[in-house]
Enzyme design. Structure first.
Site, PDB file in Angstrom:
ATOM      1  N   VAL A  93     -51.982  41.342 -32.993  1.00 16.87           N
ATOM      2  CA  VAL A  93     -52.325  41.180 -34.488  1.00 16.87           C
ATOM      3  C   VAL A  93     -53.542  41.958 -34.500  1.00 16.87           C
ATOM      4  CG1 VAL A  93     -52.422  40.597 -36.941  1.00 16.87           C
ATOM      5  CG2 VAL A  93     -50.603  39.717 -35.113  1.00 16.87           C
ATOM      6  N   CYS A  94     -54.799  42.109 -33.616  1.00 21.14           N
ATOM      7  CA  CYS A  94     -56.075  41.882 -33.900  1.00 21.14           C
ATOM      8  C   CYS A  94     -56.537  42.785 -33.769  1.00 21.14           C
ATOM      9  CB  CYS A  94     -57.036  40.722 -33.636  1.00 21.14           C
ATOM     10  SG  CYS A  94     -57.178  38.855 -34.283  1.00 21.14           S
ATOM     11  N   ASP A  95     -55.562  43.206 -32.249  1.00 24.49           N
ATOM     12  CA  ASP A  95     -56.377  44.875 -31.286  1.00 24.49           C
ATOM     13  C   ASP A  95     -55.589  45.610 -32.562  1.00 24.49           C
ATOM     14  OD1 ASP A  95     -54.360  45.900 -30.157  1.00 24.49           O
ATOM     15  OD2 ASP A  95     -55.249  45.514 -28.194  1.00 24.49           O
TER      16      ASP A  95
END
Length: 166
Positions: A59-61
Site C-alpha cells: 500500500v505504501c508503494d
C-alpha cells in the site's frame, strides 16, 4: 486524537493531532543524502505530505507511486513522502521505482515529524498512514488520518485539496 488501527489492532499515536486551519508544525527529517529538511525549506509552496509506514510494503508503494503520477497535474505543489525508512533504503526504493516527482524523507532519527503531526505509532515506532496539505502560508488545509493504517488514503480528496490550496 485520531483513532487508528494497524492490521485491526488499536495503536497509540504520539504527538498532537493536526487539524484544518492549524499552523503547520515544523519538523526536522532527513533527505536521502542525510541532509536535514524542515517545513521552512519549502516555505512559499503548497505541500502535499504523504505519510506511510514503510515504502517496502504494497500500500505504501502504491500510495507513493500514485502521488508521483499526480504530481504532473498539481503544478506548483511539492509532494513529500515521510516514513521511518532509512534514507539509504528510500533512495534505493525511489531508484528502483522510478520516483522522480516526490521527495522521500526519513523520520527515523527523532520521530520529529511523527510527533509534530500526531502520526507516530508508539507500539511499532512506525508512522501511521496520513495525508496533509499545507498551503504556501503554512496553514493546514487538509488532513486525513487513515483509520486503518493498512488501507489506502482518499487520493482524490487529497489531490483536490492540493489543487485548491495552489
Amino acid at each position: 486524537m485520531a483513532s487508528v488501527t494497524f492490521k485491526g489492532n488499536p495503536v497509540t499515536l504520539l504527538g498532537n493531532e493536526v487539524k484544518v486551519g492549524d499552523q503547520a508544525p515544523d519538523f526536522t527529517v532527513l533527505a536521502n543524502d542525510l541532509s536535514e529538511v524542515t517545513l521552512n525549506d519549502s516555505k512559499g509552496q503548497v505541500r502535499l505530505i504523504s505519510v506511510v509506514p514503510s515504502l517496502d510494503t504494497g500500500v505504501c508503494d502504491a500510495q507513493t507511486r500514485r502521488f508521483n503520477e499526480e504530481a504532473a497535474n498539481l503544478g506548483n505543489v511539492k509532494i513529500l513522502t515521510v516514513s521511518v525508512d532509512l534514507p539509504f533504503a528510500q533512495k534505493r526504493w525511489c531508484g528502483a521505482a522510478g520516483i522522480e516527482n516526490v521527495q522521500t524523507l526519513s523520520d527515523h532519527r527523532e520521530l520529529s515529524f511523527g510527533q509534530a503531526y500526531g502520526v507516530a505509532i508508539k507500539e511499532l515506532r512506525l508512522l501511521t498512514r496520513a495525508v496533509f496539505v499545507v498551503d504556501s502560508n503554512d496553514k493546514v488545509t487538509y488532513t486525513e488520518y487513515v483509520s486503518e493504517a493498512t488501507n489506502h488514503p482518499n487520493y482524490e480528496a487529497a489531490v483536490e485539496a492540493a489543487k485548491q490550496a495552489n
